[in-house]
Design an enzyme around this catalytic site. Structure first.
Site, PDB file in Angstrom:
ATOM      1  N   GLU A   9     -41.893 -41.718   8.560  1.00 44.68           N
ATOM      2  CA  GLU A   9     -42.983 -40.859   8.069  1.00 44.68           C
ATOM      3  C   GLU A   9     -43.236 -41.019   6.576  1.00 44.68           C
ATOM      4  O   GLU A   9     -44.100 -40.325   6.040  1.00 44.68           O
ATOM      5  CB  GLU A   9     -42.629 -39.379   8.349  1.00 44.68           C
ATOM      6  N   ASP A 109     -52.609 -37.089  17.524  1.00 44.47           N
ATOM      7  CA  ASP A 109     -52.249 -36.565  18.839  1.00 44.47           C
ATOM      8  C   ASP A 109     -52.309 -37.629  19.931  1.00 44.47           C
ATOM      9  O   ASP A 109     -51.711 -37.470  20.993  1.00 44.47           O
ATOM     10  CB  ASP A 109     -53.206 -35.431  19.248  1.00 44.47           C
ATOM     11  N   ASP A 180     -48.248 -35.246  23.853  1.00 48.89           N
ATOM     12  CA  ASP A 180     -49.129 -35.682  22.772  1.00 48.89           C
ATOM     13  C   ASP A 180     -48.284 -36.436  21.751  1.00 48.89           C
ATOM     14  O   ASP A 180     -47.119 -36.076  21.498  1.00 48.89           O
ATOM     15  CB  ASP A 180     -49.758 -34.470  22.071  1.00 48.89           C
ATOM     16  N   HIS A 228     -47.355 -29.327  19.235  1.00 46.88           N
ATOM     17  CA  HIS A 228     -46.996 -30.347  18.224  1.00 46.88           C
ATOM     18  C   HIS A 228     -45.860 -29.907  17.286  1.00 46.88           C
ATOM     19  O   HIS A 228     -45.608 -28.720  17.097  1.00 46.88           O
ATOM     20  CB  HIS A 228     -48.215 -30.771  17.394  1.00 46.88           C
ATOM     21  N   ASP A 230     -45.648 -30.962  13.986  1.00 45.04           N
ATOM     22  CA  ASP A 230     -45.889 -31.194  12.555  1.00 45.04           C
ATOM     23  C   ASP A 230     -46.272 -29.972  11.717  1.00 45.04           C
ATOM     24  O   ASP A 230     -46.596 -30.107  10.537  1.00 45.04           O
ATOM     25  CB  ASP A 230     -46.867 -32.363  12.336  1.00 45.04           C
ATOM     26  N   ASN A 287     -48.514 -29.106   6.926  1.00 42.73           N
ATOM     27  CA  ASN A 287     -48.840 -30.324   7.655  1.00 42.73           C
ATOM     28  C   ASN A 287     -49.329 -31.364   6.643  1.00 42.73           C
ATOM     29  O   ASN A 287     -50.504 -31.425   6.304  1.00 42.73           O
ATOM     30  CB  ASN A 287     -49.940 -29.930   8.647  1.00 42.73           C
ATOM     31  N   HIS A 332     -51.549 -34.151   8.377  1.00 45.10           N
ATOM     32  CA  HIS A 332     -50.756 -35.019   9.251  1.00 45.10           C
ATOM     33  C   HIS A 332     -51.509 -35.275  10.550  1.00 45.10           C
ATOM     34  O   HIS A 332     -51.529 -36.391  11.073  1.00 45.10           O
ATOM     35  CB  HIS A 332     -49.390 -34.363   9.526  1.00 45.10           C
ATOM     36  N   CYS A 333     -52.183 -34.236  11.044  1.00 46.23           N
ATOM     37  CA  CYS A 333     -52.938 -34.351  12.304  1.00 46.23           C
ATOM     38  C   CYS A 333     -54.125 -35.300  12.192  1.00 46.23           C
ATOM     39  O   CYS A 333     -54.390 -36.073  13.105  1.00 46.23           O
ATOM     40  CB  CYS A 333     -53.497 -32.999  12.726  1.00 46.23           C
TER      41      CYS A 333
HETATM   42  O1  DAV Z   1     -48.637 -24.105  13.938  1.00 48.57           O
HETATM   43  O2  DAV Z   1     -50.665 -23.929  14.561  1.00 48.57           O
HETATM   44  C1  DAV Z   1     -50.536 -26.828  14.623  1.00 48.57           C
HETATM   45  C2  DAV Z   1     -50.105 -28.244  14.862  1.00 48.57           C
HETATM   46  C3  DAV Z   1     -51.231 -29.176  14.852  1.00 48.57           C
HETATM   47  N1  DAV Z   1     -50.827 -30.565  15.064  1.00 48.57           N
HETATM   48  C4  DAV Z   1     -49.623 -24.534  14.523  1.00 48.57           C
HETATM   49  C5  DAV Z   1     -49.545 -25.884  15.196  1.00 48.57           C
END
Ligand code: DAV
Length: 348
Positions: A9, A109, A180, A228, A230, A287, A332-333
């Protein structure tokens, strides 16, 4: 020596995909759409999922922010690629169901890049079933340039794959591998896989089988049952990670990660200037995207987090992504690092 790979990463970033907000709208009949929402979504204002869902100004502002992120990355000599926008007005169908279509704002994802391998993951959402197609020009090019490229067995995503009763530990049954790509973090030969509403145990087993003996896939359990990994753990550089203190405690941290220094993420700065509903929890602010082990890209309003990172020797480029929480994706997403300069190593 093989070039053109990504092993973790944090190594110096060279090539990255940044998603798009063009044509973004939320699906109305994706049975597992709730799995995209933060686990504590009940605390968040409910989105009205009936059309018209997302105002054009919000998408325009997001595209403006994404373009700004692209310019910054390019000024750092990082190659940036964008997906083709998806036609989100169509319906898709398989022998078992039909669904409307999600948008491709979050490449994280959909595609998992480990070493020289690019995997189209067996995702949890029907509305994202063909989302990998919007990256095909990119993946095909990487394939021609020498990467390995596979698609996981397409999950059937039948009704029986989900337990939406509210009683299950996670909403996914174990009928077939489902996950994902954003359930996964890479640290050289060790891969961390969150078991949650967006990743079942069979998914981890499939990933281990595909990666082979050189890698160990560690399942992370009872950390966060939402979507997820992250906004729960961020690996910053060898020996240093950021954790979400509401979700991660010493007792549920995977054993192997206990050897690393933990930075508990400070409380998130919540921006109430847009009172548009949110798909993600406030923790989306952690993130982040590592550009090098000494440089991170972080949401500029997260000043307490930025100060702590700086104390640990990580400089920060603050960026703006005004509707990250509404659209359900932070830095990150919305990014997918395909190439970082470095070797496959053992960090534990
Ligand atoms: O904490 O809302 C968001 C993760 C998005 N990849 C959350 C999870």
């Amino acid at each position: 020596m093989l070039m053109n790979q990504v092993h973790n990463e944090w190594d110096p970033l060279q090539e990255v995909i940044i998603g798009t907000a063009v044509n973004a709208r939320f699906p109305k009949n994706d049975i597992a759409f709730a799995a995209l929402k933060a686990d504590d979504a009940s605390k968040l204002p409910e989105l009205d999922y009936s059309a018209p869902i997302l105002p054009q100004w919000l998408l325009d502002e997001t595209e403006e922010d994404l373009n700004q992120i692209v310019s910054i990355l390019e000024s750092l000599k990082i190659k940036v690629m964008r997906p083709e926008p998806i036609d989100t007005t169509v319906n898709i169908r398989t022998p078992h169901w039909n669904s409307d279509v999600f948008f491709n704002y979050c490449p994280r994802d959909i595609l998992l890049a480990i070493g020289d391998l690019i995997i189209e993951t067996p995702g949890v959402n029907r509305s994202r079933y063909f989302e990998s197609f919007s990256y095909r020009k990119i993946t095909q090019k990487y394939f021609l340039d020498g990467r390995r490229w596979v698609s996981a067995p397409k999950p059937q995503l039948q009704d029986c794959d989900y337990d939406l009763s509210g009683n299950a530990k996670i909403i996914l049954n174990e009928n077939e591998p489902i996950f994902d790509a954003a359930n996964v973090l890479r640290a050289g030969k060790d891969i961390f896989y969150l078991v949650s509403n967006s990743g079942n145990y069979l998914g981890a087993k499939w990933l281990q089988a595909i990666l082979g003996k050189e890698y160990t896939v560690h399942t992370c359990e009872n950390l966060y049952r939402g979507v997820h990994i992250d906004s729960t753990i961020a690996l910053l550089k060898p020996g240093l990670m950021l954790i979400n203190p509401e979700r991660v405690q010493p007792q549920n941290l995977p054993e192997i990660l206990k050897t690393w220094t933990v930075i508990p993420c400070p409380p998130m700065v919540i921006d109430n200037s847009s009172n548009f509903p949110a798909l993600s929890s406030p923790w989306l602010g952690m993130n982040l995207l590592m550009i090098t082990p000494e440089l991170a890209m972080v949401d500029a309003k997260q000043t307490p987090l930025i100060r702590i990172l700086e104390k640990h020797g990580i400089n920060v480029i603050g960026i703006k992504l005004r509707h990250a929480r509404t659209l359900g994706g932070g830095l990150h997403c919305i990014s997918l690092d395909l190439t970082r300069k470095g070797q496959l190593e053992n960090y534990f």
